[in-house]
Design a protein around this motif. Sequence first.
Motif, PDB file in Angstrom:
ATOM      1  N   VAL A 212      21.647  -2.817   4.177  1.00  0.00           N
ATOM      2  CA  VAL A 212      20.697  -2.605   4.343  1.00  0.00           C
ATOM      3  C   VAL A 212      20.389  -1.589   5.323  1.00  0.00           C
ATOM      4  CG1 VAL A 212      19.324  -4.002   5.813  1.00  0.00           C
ATOM      5  CG2 VAL A 212      20.542  -5.357   4.529  1.00  0.00           C
ATOM      6  N   MET A 213      21.004  -1.022   6.072  1.00  0.00           N
ATOM      7  CA  MET A 213      21.019   0.090   6.758  1.00  0.00           C
ATOM      8  C   MET A 213      20.716   1.611   5.309  1.00  0.00           C
ATOM      9  SD  MET A 213      23.275   2.596   9.462  1.00  0.00           S
ATOM     10  CE  MET A 213      23.601   0.826  10.418  1.00  0.00           C
TER      11      MET A 213
ATOM     12  N   GLN B  37       6.467   4.903   9.894  1.00  0.00           N
ATOM     13  CA  GLN B  37       5.076   4.804  10.131  1.00  0.00           C
ATOM     14  C   GLN B  37       5.271   3.953  11.186  1.00  0.00           C
ATOM     15  OE1 GLN B  37       2.052   7.133   8.195  1.00  0.00           O
ATOM     16  NE2 GLN B  37       2.482   9.143   8.865  1.00  0.00           N
ATOM     17  N   LEU B  38       5.930   3.298  10.900  1.00  0.00           N
ATOM     18  CA  LEU B  38       5.488   1.629  10.873  1.00  0.00           C
ATOM     19  C   LEU B  38       6.191   1.093  11.943  1.00  0.00           C
ATOM     20  CD1 LEU B  38       5.748  -0.327   7.834  1.00  0.00           C
ATOM     21  CD2 LEU B  38       3.968   0.143   8.649  1.00  0.00           C
TER      22      LEU B  38
ATOM     23  N   ASP C 112       0.619  -1.378   0.100  1.00  0.00           N
ATOM     24  CA  ASP C 112      -0.010  -0.056  -0.160  1.00  0.00           C
ATOM     25  C   ASP C 112       0.734   1.366  -0.490  1.00  0.00           C
ATOM     26  OD1 ASP C 112      -2.583  -1.588   0.102  1.00  0.00           O
ATOM     27  OD2 ASP C 112      -2.279  -1.865   2.107  1.00  0.00           O
ATOM     28  N   ILE C 113       1.768   1.376   0.754  1.00  0.00           N
ATOM     29  CA  ILE C 113       3.303   2.410   0.925  1.00  0.00           C
ATOM     30  C   ILE C 113       3.733   2.791  -0.606  1.00  0.00           C
ATOM     31  CG2 ILE C 113       5.049   2.863   1.998  1.00  0.00           C
ATOM     32  CD1 ILE C 113       3.882   1.803   3.955  1.00  0.00           C
ATOM     33  N   PHE C 114       3.602   1.852  -1.591  1.00  0.00           N
ATOM     34  CA  PHE C 114       4.578   1.986  -2.433  1.00  0.00           C
ATOM     35  C   PHE C 114       3.307   1.707  -3.490  1.00  0.00           C
ATOM     36  CE2 PHE C 114       8.081  -1.413  -1.116  1.00  0.00           C
ATOM     37  CZ  PHE C 114       8.668  -0.060  -0.122  1.00  0.00           C
TER      38      PHE C 114
ATOM     39  N   THR D  41      16.967   5.289   2.388  1.00  0.00           N
ATOM     40  CA  THR D  41      17.276   5.764   0.845  1.00  0.00           C
ATOM     41  C   THR D  41      15.460   5.056   0.357  1.00  0.00           C
ATOM     42  OG1 THR D  41      18.954   5.342  -0.288  1.00  0.00           O
ATOM     43  CG2 THR D  41      16.841   4.947  -1.409  1.00  0.00           C
ATOM     44  N   LEU D  42      15.325   4.213   1.603  1.00  0.00           N
ATOM     45  CA  LEU D  42      12.936   4.370   1.426  1.00  0.00           C
ATOM     46  C   LEU D  42      12.793   5.186   2.006  1.00  0.00           C
ATOM     47  CD1 LEU D  42      14.074   0.008   2.055  1.00  0.00           C
ATOM     48  CD2 LEU D  42      12.684   1.554  -0.379  1.00  0.00           C
ATOM     49  N   GLU D  43      12.964   5.036   3.295  1.00  0.00           N
ATOM     50  CA  GLU D  43      12.231   5.942   4.044  1.00  0.00           C
ATOM     51  C   GLU D  43      12.447   7.423   3.564  1.00  0.00           C
ATOM     52  OE1 GLU D  43      13.729   4.890   8.217  1.00  0.00           O
ATOM     53  OE2 GLU D  43      12.423   3.421   8.427  1.00  0.00           O
TER      54      GLU D  43
END
Length: 80
Positions: free
Chosen positions: A30-31, A46-47, A13-15, A36-38
Amino acid sequence: MTITVLAFGVAKDIFNAPSIQLELVNDATVMSLKYTLEQQYPRLKQLSSYLIAINNEYALPEDYIHQRDEVAIIPPVSGG
């Protein structure tokens, strides 16, 4: 490098899609992926928590991501 990030649960849903293409520097961790994703998808912050899986295994923040890796976002799961 360009990677495909698979999304499950609320991450879809977010994507607004079951997967996205993302451009990362070579030898990204991964960090750095989460950062980058956030930045691109602020709702991820918010998760309460979410995990990253690389090649069907949960990844640690310091794990490296390579061009051909299968990367997935695993959101928190509730149930009873």
